[in-house]
Design a protein around this motif. Structure first.
Motif, short mmCIF file in Angstrom:
data_model
loop_
_atom_site.label_atom_id
_atom_site.label_comp_id
_atom_site.label_asym_id
_atom_site.label_seq_id
_atom_site.Cartn_x
_atom_site.Cartn_y
_atom_site.Cartn_z
N VAL A 141 0.86 -1.18 0.00
CA VAL A 141 0.00 0.00 0.00
C VAL A 141 0.90 1.23 0.00
O VAL A 141 2.08 1.16 0.32
N ASP A 142 0.32 2.38 -0.37
CA ASP A 142 1.10 3.62 -0.40
C ASP A 142 0.58 4.60 0.65
O ASP A 142 -0.36 4.31 1.40
N ALA A 143 1.20 5.77 0.69
CA ALA A 143 0.85 6.77 1.70
C ALA A 143 -0.60 7.23 1.55
O ALA A 143 -1.28 7.48 2.55
N ALA A 144 -1.07 7.37 0.31
CA ALA A 144 -2.45 7.80 0.09
C ALA A 144 -3.43 6.79 0.66
O ALA A 144 -4.45 7.16 1.27
N PHE A 145 -3.14 5.52 0.48
CA PHE A 145 -3.98 4.46 1.05
C PHE A 145 -4.06 4.60 2.56
O PHE A 145 -5.14 4.53 3.16
N VAL A 146 -2.90 4.79 3.19
CA VAL A 146 -2.86 4.91 4.65
C VAL A 146 -3.63 6.14 5.10
O VAL A 146 -4.43 6.09 6.05
N LEU A 147 -3.40 7.27 4.44
CA LEU A 147 -4.05 8.52 4.83
C LEU A 147 -5.56 8.41 4.76
O LEU A 147 -6.28 8.90 5.63
N PRO B 242 -1.09 8.41 13.16
CA PRO B 242 -2.26 8.29 14.03
C PRO B 242 -2.99 6.97 13.82
O PRO B 242 -3.18 6.50 12.69
N GLY B 243 -3.39 6.36 14.93
CA GLY B 243 -4.13 5.11 14.88
C GLY B 243 -3.26 3.86 14.89
O GLY B 243 -3.78 2.76 15.06
N ARG C 9 -7.37 5.87 5.23
CA ARG C 9 -7.95 4.88 6.14
C ARG C 9 -7.50 5.06 7.59
O ARG C 9 -7.76 4.19 8.43
N ILE C 10 -6.86 6.15 7.90
CA ILE C 10 -6.40 6.39 9.26
C ILE C 10 -7.55 6.28 10.25
O ILE C 10 -8.62 6.86 10.06
#
Length: 279
Positions: free
Chosen positions: A155-161, A195-196, A163-164
């Protein structure tokens, strides 16, 4: 029989002259990037090839893609073929850093579709303690054709952001507890965590001698960390996408499959001041 997570020293020793097996040394130190090649030249498991964490297992840094960005898949596939990995090769990988670097190559091979890869359980220290020989003789490696069959394990940073702090992602940070809290940060320019995220220090998967804990013990510990989340929503990260792979090995041993890696990890995340940080 193929090995897909761990293999013990005695089994490796019995296959040292097996043409279908290849041992790979990936020793590395962040503060001394010449360390791995130097100590490999002084002594390594007989027949072992060497891959460098920065040159072979990582791509080029841009300043915003983390400290160990992933290598180009085709370049990596070519390099793996050059050292003798083919479709049926049983790969065994080791380091002397409690699997921190070895886990990276384990993940990279699985990412490219090669399941026959296992960590030497306990690394070089257990090999030596079990009476395993070391040599300074460089191996003669027969090149193979390695065909990459990439999997969706990333996954990439956009995916993480996106779904935080949602039920669609269970983020696990493999760094030490102090760095997770934002204390004693000496590697990255910003301290803290995404976060999270929850913290599972990669060394907590191991016994005192560096071998992995038994599968049942790992499963119980990881089910507590997942707290009801299914394995396929788990995303692993660390400082630069290296030690997080050891948590993925542990989950695989525990029978909890399907998690993914945020390879950019904290070093990529904190490079953008617009991304949220928790301390």
């Amino acid at each position: 029989m193929s090995y897909t997570t761990l293999v013990d020293a005695a089994t490796v020793r019995s296959h040292l002259h097996d043409p279908d097996w290849l041992v790979i040394d990936v020793r590395h130190q962040l503060a001394d990037t010449a360390y791995g090649e130097r100590v490999y030249g002084e002594g390594h498991v007989p027949g072992a090839a060497f891959l460098h964490c920065d040159r072979d297992l990582s791509g080029a840094m841009t300043g915003c893609n983390g400290r160990h960005p992933l290598p180009d898949q085709q370049n990596l596939a070519q390099r793996l073929g050059e050292i003798g990995i083919g479709a049926t090769t049983q790969v065994v990988v080791y380091d002397d850093a409690q699997g921190m670097i070895a886990g990276r190559l384990w993940w990279l091979l699985r990412w490219l579709g090669h399941d026959r890869v296992a960590l030497l359980d306990g690394g070089l220290q257990v090999w030596v303690a079990a009476g395993g020989a070391l040599t300074d003789v460089l191996p003669t490696l027969a090149a193979q054709v390695f065909v990459a069959r990439p999997r969706e394990m990333l996954v990439d940073a956009a995916f993480v952001l996106e779904r935080i702090e949602t039920s669609h992602m269970h983020l696990v940070d493999a760094r030490g507890p102090d760095r997770f809290r934002g204390e004693n940060e000496t590697i990255d320019p910003v301290g803290g965590h995404i976060p999270g995220a929850v913290n599972r220090f990669f060394k907590d998967n191991l016994l005192p001698d560096g071998r992995f804990k038994p599968a049942a013990e790992l499963r119980a510990e990881w089910l507590a960390i997942l707290a009801g989340s299914p394995p396929d929503v788990v995303v692993h990260q660390c400082g630069s996408g290296v030690s997080a792979c050891l948590n993925m090995v542990a989950m695989e041993i525990a029978g909890l499959t399907g998690s993914r890696l945020y390879a950019g990890s904290w070093s990529e995340w904190c490079a953008d001041p617009g991304r949220p940080v928790t301390r």
